[in-house]
Design an enzyme around this catalytic site. Structure first.
Site, PDB file in Angstrom:
ATOM      1  N   ASN A   9       0.760  -1.097  -0.070  1.00  0.00           N
ATOM      2  CA  ASN A   9      -0.056  -0.088  -0.036  1.00  0.00           C
ATOM      3  C   ASN A   9       0.958   1.368   0.104  1.00  0.00           C
ATOM      4  OD1 ASN A   9      -1.672   1.959   0.537  1.00  0.00           O
ATOM      5  ND2 ASN A   9      -2.352   1.565   2.623  1.00  0.00           N
ATOM      6  N   LYS A  11       0.095   4.310  -0.383  1.00  0.00           N
ATOM      7  CA  LYS A  11      -0.319   5.226   0.211  1.00  0.00           C
ATOM      8  C   LYS A  11      -0.110   6.604  -0.819  1.00  0.00           C
ATOM      9  CE  LYS A  11      -0.315   3.445   4.604  1.00  0.00           C
ATOM     10  NZ  LYS A  11      -0.179   3.436   6.176  1.00  0.00           N
ATOM     11  N   HIS A  94      -9.561   1.399   4.639  1.00  0.00           N
ATOM     12  CA  HIS A  94      -8.417   1.441   5.370  1.00  0.00           C
ATOM     13  C   HIS A  94      -8.592   2.461   6.471  1.00  0.00           C
ATOM     14  CE1 HIS A  94      -4.392   2.764   6.294  1.00  0.00           C
ATOM     15  NE2 HIS A  94      -3.865   1.776   5.866  1.00  0.00           N
ATOM     16  N   GLU A  96      -6.978   4.980   7.492  1.00  0.00           N
ATOM     17  CA  GLU A  96      -6.953   6.478   7.222  1.00  0.00           C
ATOM     18  C   GLU A  96      -8.199   6.708   6.691  1.00  0.00           C
ATOM     19  OE1 GLU A  96      -3.305   5.874   5.296  1.00  0.00           O
ATOM     20  OE2 GLU A  96      -2.212   5.172   7.135  1.00  0.00           O
ATOM     21  N   GLU A 166      -5.818  -4.784  10.452  1.00  0.00           N
ATOM     22  CA  GLU A 166      -4.968  -3.823  10.507  1.00  0.00           C
ATOM     23  C   GLU A 166      -5.342  -2.970  11.759  1.00  0.00           C
ATOM     24  OE1 GLU A 166      -2.607  -2.459   6.705  1.00  0.00           O
ATOM     25  OE2 GLU A 166      -4.335  -1.576   6.938  1.00  0.00           O
ATOM     26  N   GLY A 172       1.749   2.441  10.705  1.00  0.00           N
ATOM     27  CA  GLY A 172       2.689   3.403  10.542  1.00  0.00           C
ATOM     28  C   GLY A 172       3.595   3.847  11.740  1.00  0.00           C
ATOM     29  N   SER A 211       3.049  -1.936  10.398  1.00  0.00           N
ATOM     30  CA  SER A 211       4.304  -1.963  10.872  1.00  0.00           C
ATOM     31  C   SER A 211       5.066  -3.383  10.279  1.00  0.00           C
ATOM     32  CB  SER A 211       4.625  -1.538  11.940  1.00  0.00           C
ATOM     33  OG  SER A 211       4.250  -0.201  12.396  1.00  0.00           O
TER      34      SER A 211
HETATM   35  P1  PGA Z   1       2.537   0.292   7.757  1.00  0.00           P
HETATM   36  O1  PGA Z   1       0.917   0.664   6.939  1.00  0.00           O
HETATM   37  O2  PGA Z   1       3.175  -0.804   6.927  1.00  0.00           O
HETATM   38  O3  PGA Z   1       3.253   1.578   7.300  1.00  0.00           O
HETATM   39  O4  PGA Z   1       2.362   0.176   9.158  1.00  0.00           O
HETATM   40  C1  PGA Z   1       0.003  -0.470   6.585  1.00  0.00           C
HETATM   41  C2  PGA Z   1      -1.132  -0.080   5.953  1.00  0.00           C
HETATM   42  O5  PGA Z   1      -1.495   1.062   6.408  1.00  0.00           O
HETATM   43  O6  PGA Z   1      -1.993  -0.572   4.984  1.00  0.00           O
END
Ligand code: PGA
Length: 248
Positions: A9, A11, A94, A96, A166, A172, A211
């Protein structure tokens, strides 16, 4: 036996040059990887990634779509459009999108529906906030998120849906769920599906995200109910991403 799936992803990251370098880097490693590999890229780069990945095993996805087929929705992008530019997958729900753009369970269920109607495979994301975990609400939250989609599209549709668990506190942040924490929730999600259909529950892929990196991927993916990963930060470097792909 469920084949491991690793999805990147990206982003809101990338440039034409960076996309070129990253995709060519991933393609070099693809012959040595047994997992199914997907990259979910920002809309403007779908076409570029589609061209670069033709005749390869690397598959392409988008990160969002609008729940309407077309029309007066300034700034939005439809399922049909992303399909037109080579996407076979789309991230939906997601955290976000849920937290920064107010996407409710209802909107997310509608997006899953339109994705399926357009033969796109949703990477349907769920997960609890830190506060919800601390107060013992993880199962209630993921059940609510999953049931909203089951109610809208039916359990049969989960033959064509990939779930990504997640935990929001792990995204993140560099804080990963322990394999045991993740496995417990994955098993719970599978049990929720099994209440509706035991066979579908066994076949559905449930990816872990939050992460995940080359150091922790193997241990997480080794868990019985963890079928791969949805990778944010570590998907932006081909070496890191490839080593997670190899962990499967
Ligand atoms: P990350 O993000 O691996 O940077 O924690 C995962 C995601 O948001 O899909």
């Amino acid at each position: 036996m469920r084949q491991t799936i690793v999805a990147g992803n990206w982003k809101m990251n990338g440039s034409k040059e960076m996309v070129n370098t990253l995709i060519l880097g991933i393609l070099q490693g693809m012959p040595y990887i047994e997992s199914q590999v997907i990259v979910c890229v920002p809309y403007p780069y779908l076409s570029q990634v589609e061209s670069l990945t033709t005749h390869s095993q690397l598959q392409v996805g988008a990160q969002n779509l609008n729940a309407n087929p077309f029309g007066a929705f300034t700034g939005e992008v439809s399922a049909n459009m992303i399909k037109d530019f080579g996407a076979k997958y789309v991230i939906i729900g997601h955290s976000e999108r849920r937290t920064l753009y107010g996407e409710s369970d209802t909107i997310i269920a509608e997006k899953v529906k339109i994705a399926l109607e357009n033969d796109l495979t949703p990477l349907f994301c769920i997960g609890e906030l830190l506060e919800e975990r601390k107060t013992g609400k993880t199962e209630t939250v993921v059940a609510r998120q999953v049931n909203a989609v089951i109610d809208k599209v039916g359990i049969e549709s989960f033959k064509n849906i990939i779930i990504a668990y997640e935990p929001v506190w792990a995204i993140g942040t560099g804080v990963t769920a322990t394999p045991q924490q993740a496995q417990t929730t994955h098993a719970y999600i599978r049990s929720l599906l099994a209440q509706n259909d035991v066979n579908i529950a066994q076949s559905v892929h449930i990816l872990y995200g939050g992460s995940m990196n080359p150091n922790n991927a193997k241990e997480l993916i080794a868990c019985e109910d963890i079928d791969g990963g949805l990778i944010g930060g570590a998907s932006l470097k081909s070496d890191d991403f490839l080593s997670i792909c190899k962990a499967g």
